[in-house]
Enzyme design. Structure first.
Site, PDB file in Angstrom:
ATOM      1  CG  ASP A  73      -2.194  -0.825   0.963  1.00 45.02           C
ATOM      2  OD1 ASP A  73      -2.718  -0.796  -0.171  1.00 45.02           O
ATOM      3  OD2 ASP A  73      -2.650  -1.519   1.883  1.00 45.02           O
ATOM      4  CB  THR A 192     -22.650  -1.985   6.138  1.00 44.90           C
ATOM      5  OG1 THR A 192     -22.065  -2.269   4.868  1.00 44.90           O
ATOM      6  CG2 THR A 192     -22.272  -0.572   6.567  1.00 44.90           C
ATOM      7  CE  LYS A 224     -32.040  -2.138   6.023  1.00 49.15           C
ATOM      8  NZ  LYS A 224     -32.362  -3.345   5.212  1.00 49.15           N
ATOM      9  N   GLY A 359      12.686 -11.966  -8.209  1.00 47.87           N
ATOM     10  CA  GLY A 359      12.173 -13.115  -7.477  1.00 47.87           C
ATOM     11  C   GLY A 359      13.302 -13.778  -6.708  1.00 47.87           C
ATOM     12  CB  CYS A 386      15.818  -7.891  -9.403  1.00 48.36           C
ATOM     13  SG  CYS A 386      16.620  -8.240  -7.817  1.00 48.36           S
ATOM     14  CG  LEU A 387      15.890 -14.221 -10.580  1.00 50.19           C
ATOM     15  CD1 LEU A 387      17.273 -14.754 -10.229  1.00 50.19           C
ATOM     16  CD2 LEU A 387      14.809 -15.062  -9.899  1.00 50.19           C
ATOM     17  CD  GLN A 390      20.839 -11.744  -9.661  1.00 49.98           C
ATOM     18  OE1 GLN A 390      20.472 -12.875  -9.337  1.00 49.98           O
ATOM     19  NE2 GLN A 390      21.019 -10.772  -8.777  1.00 49.98           N
ATOM     20  CG  HIS A 509      13.252  -3.978  -7.670  1.00 51.34           C
ATOM     21  ND1 HIS A 509      12.423  -4.989  -8.122  1.00 51.34           N
ATOM     22  CD2 HIS A 509      14.235  -4.588  -6.970  1.00 51.34           C
ATOM     23  CE1 HIS A 509      12.888  -6.156  -7.699  1.00 51.34           C
ATOM     24  NE2 HIS A 509      13.986  -5.936  -7.001  1.00 51.34           N
ATOM     25  CD  GLU A 511       9.928  -3.054  -9.964  1.00 52.33           C
ATOM     26  OE1 GLU A 511      10.003  -4.124  -9.331  1.00 52.33           O
ATOM     27  OE2 GLU A 511      10.816  -2.673 -10.758  1.00 52.33           O
TER      28      GLU A 511
END
Length: 539
Positions: A73, A192, A224, A359, A386-387, A390, A509, A511
């Site tokens: 998040d 709810t 309601k 990963g 990353c991986l 590699q 990374h 992203e």
């Protein structure tokens, strides 16, 4: 000196309703009104952080600039508000108890009996209040669901804060499910009602109820809920499903969520400027072209594992006015069917580009290398992260350099350990990572430099293993250029293939830094290469 106001976001009935997206959207709306905001996540689980949790359990681990492994998040918070999160924006019960027990062992409690109330709740409150100077609003998302036993200390801390600061500085937004029963052909409000009663039971009363549902909730149903939950009708807000998360700030503005928050605090501000968000929505709804990108990984049944990756592709698609269709390709053997060259070729034959993400573990790596080989030999744009980078190096060493016994130290003992451990092997699993932002020097005239329009960059990392520098010359003289190096020259950060339209691998990374209003340059360059390939193919 102004005092920050606090917005608490809780969830009821079921998890995964989108509390993080609500917190992010509220933050974006308040920013559009001209306020300074910060968003934080309080997670009830007992892990210190999600760094060692399975992606199938928790989804993506989002890495902050300062190297914290956090909840996914926080990625939403950054993307919606543009504000970089820090290690101080995510707390877990595990981290709280870890700190509590350290304090107890040091004797900080002076022999007192250490209890949930007040000691744990005091730590929670300290986390919430820390670093709020100069802010207008602090938005705190409480993970889990109201009624979970793990959430009780957090809810008690919120109750204490609400009592101390009063309505003039605290508002509680409760997100709840209003399920649609096809048999009865109606939306049901009873869950709810029960969820709000759970809140009431711990001394909390929601000020705004956001009703998540498949479709719009009628005024009668809202009335309601308002009547039975002691909330004014204007503060019961319908939150139906949308086709894309970046529609949410516009939707919630139309529903009056931002207005109701400001009215609660007796604040008046000019109408928010949502021109940028409206442009994004327009671009997503009216793409000029469609391309297919295959993501080859082992957790493809759990897309939350690759949340930031998918969003980064979306951002670059928006900037290029196209739609990116994702073809999820699982790299592992299934049902006894071996993943061979033909199998992978059939899976990838309709792809315009291939991406192999990061990963851990050796499960599925041979399938990923088959995908990399397919991209390399068929001149298909390839992005390895990353991986993924590699494995691109290993595949190149095997099939181009023709090394016979080459692999990664992470998986096997071999003659040519072209991928090796970066640090000390004798460290706990959660403490061996190279984490956070590091500077990288880019080779001039490389595709990397062209993408960034710069030769010095800073990117976020999360890895233990690196390319073995001893093999740098072997790689480069055979056509795989090491176009990115760490600032001190000890790590190879990026590689790219000569005589290929677009074949780039990066150790970091990218992203994690992509945002809808500022898509990451590598992803933009990648998608442009995909568009160019489609034009040539169709031309």
């Amino acid at each position: 000196m102004k005092e920050a106001k606090f917005i608490f976001v809780t969830g009821g009935v079921v998890s995964s309703l989108g509390k993080g997206l609500v917190a992010s959207s509220v933050g974006a709306l308040l920013q559009a009104h001209g306020f300074k905001v910060r968003i934080r996540k309080l997670d009830p689980y007992l892990n210190i952080d999600p760094g060692t949790m399975s992606p199938t359990q928790h989804g993506e681990v989002f890495v902050t600039e300062d190297g914290a492994e956090t909840d996914l998040d926080l990625g939403h918070y950054e993307r919606f508000t543009g504000i970089k999160a820090t290690k101080d924006d995510n707390i877990t019960t595990g981290k709280m108890y870890h700190e509590l027990l350290k304090k107890e062992r040091r004797g900080d409690y002076l022999g007192k009996t250490v209890q949930v109330i007040p000691h744990v709740t005091d730590l929670i409150k300290s986390f919430i209040f820390n670093g709020t100077e100069g802010l207008d609003f602090v938005i705190c998302e409480i993970g889990g669901t109201v009624g979970d036993i793990e959430s009780q200390p957090f809810l008690e801390a919120i109750r204490q804060i609400s009592y101390k600061l009063g309505k003039q500085r605290v508002i509680l937004i409760h997100l709840t499910l209003v399920p649609y029963l096809a048999v009865a052909q109606e939306l049901k409000t009873k869950p709810t009602q029960h969820s709000v009663r759970e809140l009431n039971f711990v001394g909390l009363q929601p000020d705004i109820i956001l009703c998540r549902s498949e479709k719009e909730i009628s005024d009668n149903q809202r009335g309601k809920i308002a009547n039975l939950c002691n909330v004014s009708l204007s503060n019961v807000i319908s939150a139906p499903d949308v086709s894309h998360i970046y529609e949410l700030p516009v939707l919630y503005n139309q529903c009056g969520l931002g207005t109701q928050v400001l009215e609660h605090f007796h604040l008046s501000k000019p109408k928010p400027s949502l021109v940028g968000w409206n442009q994004i929505v327009h671009s997503m709804r009216h793409p000029m072209q469609e391309v297919t990108v295959s993501i080859v990984g082992k957790y493809t049944e759990f897309p939350d594992t690759y949340k930031s990756l998918v969003e980064a592709l979306s951002h670059s698609a928006i900037s290029n006015r196209i739609e990116v269709k994702i073809n999820w390709v699982n790299s592992r053997e299934k049902s006894g069917k071996p993943i061979n060259e033909k199998f992978m070729g059939d899976k990838l034959k309709n792809s315009h580009a291939i991406l192999v993400p990061g990963g851990f573990g050796d499960d599925g790596i041979e399938g990923k290398m088959l995908a990399i080989s397919y991209a390399r030999t068929n001149n298909i744009p390839f992005f390895g992260i990353c991986l993924g980078m590699q494995l691109a190096v290993i595949e190149f060493a095997r099939n181009v350099i023709k090394f016979k016994d080459v692999h990664s130290e992470e998986f096997y003992t071999c003659k040519h350990p072209i991928i090796k451990l970066a640090g000390d092997k004798n460290v706990d699993l959660g403490g061996t990572m190279r984490l956070g932002a590091y500077k990288c020097n880019i080779s001039p005239n490389s595709k990397m430099a062209g993408a960034y329009s710069d030769t010095i960059i800073s990117e976020r990392h999360r890895h233990r293993y690196i390319i073995n520098l001893d093999y740098k010359d072997d790689l480069e003289k055979n056509g795989l250029i090491c176009s990115g190096m760490s600032e001190d020259g000890t790590y190879i950060e990026a590689v790219e293939l000569e005589n290929h339209p677009w074949f780039i691998g990066v150790q970091f990374h990218p992203e994690f830094q992509s945002k809808p209003f500022s898509p990451h340059p590598l992803f933009v360059s990648f998608i442009k290469a995909v568009v160019n390939k489609v034009k040539k193919t169709e031309g």
